[in-house]
Design a protein around this motif. Structure first.
Motif: not given
Length: 145
Positions: A28, A30-31, A59, A83-85, A88, A90-92
């Motif tokens: 989950q 992304r970065s 975001t 950064i989680a997704g 569909d 994405e949220v920090g």
């Protein structure tokens, strides 16, 4: 014959809020970013810090301390935005520090305790014991609701 390989391990990112360690599945994430300028959004929920422009993508950013009704603290050199997704979206997530990537054996994960003396009880999908550490596994769908 059991399928032990698929269900035996969960790879998670471990992060801190206050002195507690939390984890979310690597799948989950992304970065992980250093905190940058966050643009406030009028009339947003109190735990929504605003939005960031991350490589051309706007975001939303949620302060997990605020979301869990924990005391506010100034950002430090260790503060990160994960950064989680999910679905569909994405949220920090602003966290005090992002520590490790760990593999958790599924037999080491227990459901949340019946009596949890904190507001975030609904956000917990389980608790993992790794040696002397206790990791609270977050249910991101509930956190983002």
């Amino acid at each position: 014959m059991e399928n032990t390989a698929a269900a035996s391990e969960l790879k998670v990112i471990v992060f801190q809020l206050m002195e507690k360690e939390y984890a979310i599945p690597v799948s989950q994430v992304r970065s992980i970013e250093k905190v940058e300028y966050i643009t406030r959004v009028p009339k947003a929920a109190p735990y929504v810090k605003g939005v960031i422009n991350l490589r051309g993508v706007v975001t939303p950013v949620i302060d997990l301390r605020s979301r869990f009704s924990l005391p506010k603290e100034e950002h430090t050199e260790d503060t990160r935005i994960i950064i989680a997704g999910i679905n569909d979206m994405e949220v920090g997530l602003v966290v005090d520090a992002a520590n490790d990537v760990l593999d958790i054996h599924s037999d080491g994960i227990e459901s949340q305790p019946e009596v949890v003396g904190s507001v975030e009880a609904g956000y917990i999908s389980g608790v993992a014991k790794i040696e002397k550490r206790l990791l609270v596994l977050l249910n991101l769908e509930e956190v983002l609701n």
